[in-house]
Design an enzyme around this catalytic site. Structure first.
Site, short mmCIF file in Angstrom:
data_model
loop_
_atom_site.label_atom_id
_atom_site.label_comp_id
_atom_site.label_asym_id
_atom_site.label_seq_id
_atom_site.Cartn_x
_atom_site.Cartn_y
_atom_site.Cartn_z
CB CYS A 81 -32.82 -50.52 -88.76
SG CYS A 81 -31.87 -50.25 -87.24
CB CYS A 212 -35.98 -44.65 -77.23
SG CYS A 212 -35.40 -42.98 -76.80
CB CYS A 213 -37.94 -48.53 -80.99
SG CYS A 213 -36.26 -48.68 -81.65
#
Length: 394
Positions: A81, A212-213
């Site tokens: 990420c 939550c993304c």
């Protein structure tokens, strides 16, 4: 040592996997936008660093060739990420070492619907050691996405340690959506209430679905150059990287503390290095783009970055010190929770937002009196990149 300048940034609107354009179209769009923002042709670029997580080898070349095949070195970057900010870190090093005068950093991602999962089942996962720590701390939780287990577990640990209720975590999503209303690049721009966030499906620990993304597709890019190159070509070089640090895991990550497992100590170390290099006090920051892949991580990041003291994040949130009118505006873009989190692009999208803030070009999201800005991007596995930008005379 000369500081690298950000001469141009660009990105395309982020989208869900169901609605996103083809990945190479998005990457090309971001590159062309950054070049146009800088005011240079692609032939002026001497090196390129292309970040993505889910893609075949040399996907960076495929994306960049849509704009030009000029024979320059192209390095493909994958750091989970934190991939986009890793590409930026490499670009900065190339400039500040004198190896190049003008470099492209591009990040892009085409994600699939549903939770992130490994695509390689015939070899050991780099996440096995992380999962072993999580399982030892909170038992096995089959059926729960591993990232939600880790970050949700860390959030629950924090809540237990400091007596924090679920409303504090939910308030992060509410703030995120309010900020995203003013961002045309964000996926989710509809406001939500704390009640709606808490009523959404439970995922793990304090986390519900709206905390939550989402899996997202998108691309963002930056043109990084030397001050000399900018002057010679008449470019706006008013934003520079004043300090930057990348860190990886230490034995402390795997000592059984879930908060360190998800990158707290790694991020805190990178932030300390940046503050020491720059002489900036974190309490003087007015705007920060930080890694809010889950609401729990935004709470943890406030303290890892020194925005508030350990154990005080709940009061920080309750007092509105994380938004407009407070101490520091965190994630004016809407962050990963609302803007979206296409893994390879997220770090460079953070860069674009902060450059716009420093130039006074952020529109409805603009934070007043901004001359320094902090970026925080992490990837489990692991890497943390913290970057401090500032405005200077061109």
């Amino acid at each position: 040592m000369p500081h690298a300048r950000i001469a141009g940034v660009g990105m395309v609107p982020f989208a869900t996997p169901r609605t996103a354009p083809p990945i190479l179209d998005m990457a090309e769009g971001a590159i062309r936008a950054a070049l146009a923002d800088a005011g240079i042709p692609f032939t002026a670029v001497q090196q390129a660093y292309a970040g993505y997580v889910y893609g075949d080898s040399t996907s960076g070349q495929a994306a960049i060739y849509r704009v030009g095949a000029t024979g320059i070195p192209i390095v493909n970057v994958n750091n989970n990420c934190s991939t986009g900010s890793t590409a930026l870190w490499l670009a900065r090093q190339a400039i500040e070492s004198g190896e190049a005068d003008c470099v492209l950093a591009i990040g892009f991602e085409q994600m699939q619907r549903g939770a992130i999962q490994s695509h390689w089942t015939d070899r050991p996962s780099p996440f096995n050691i992380f999962q072993d720590v999580a399982d030892a701390a909170q038992g096995e939780n089959p059926g729960v996405p591993i990232a939600a287990q880790w970050f949700g577990g860390a959030g629950q640990q924090y809540a237990n340690r400091w007596g924090v209720g679920p409303e504090t975590f939910a308030a992060i999503s509410v703030k995120s959506r309010l900020h995203a209303v003013g961002n045309p690049y964000a996926v989710f721009r509809e406001p939500v209430t704390i009640e709606q966030v808490l009523a959404s499906a439970h995922v793990f620990g304090p986390l519900t679905r709206l905390q939550c993304c989402p899996p997202t597709c998108g691309a963002a890019a930056a043109i990084v150059c030397s001050a000399e190159f900018a002057r010679a070509n008449g470019l706006d070089a008013s934003v520079r990287i004043r300090a930057q640090a990348m860190t990886t895991d230490t034995p402390q990550t795997f000592d059984g503390d879930l908060i360190d497992l998800v990158g707290y100590d790694m991020a805190a170390s990178a932030a300390r290095q940046v503050y020491e290099k720059s002489g900036v006090d974190p309490l003087d920051l007015r705007v920060v783009e930080l890694h809010d892949c889950f609401t729990a991580n935004e709470i943890l990041s406030y303290e890892a970055l020194g925005l508030t003291a350990p154990g005080t994040a709940a009061r920080f949130v309750a007092d509105g010190d994380n938004t407009y009118g407070g101490q520091v505006v965190t994630n004016p873009s809407g962050g990963l929770l609302s803007k979206g989190h296409p893994l390879g692009a997220s770090g460079l999208a953070q860069c674009a937002e902060l450059v716009w803030q420093l130039r006074g070009q952020a529109g409805a999201r603009q934070v007043d009196d901004v001359s320094i800005a902090l970026q925080h991007n992490i990837g489990i596995g692991g890497a943390a990149v913290v970057t401090l930008y500032e405005t200077v005379a061109s």
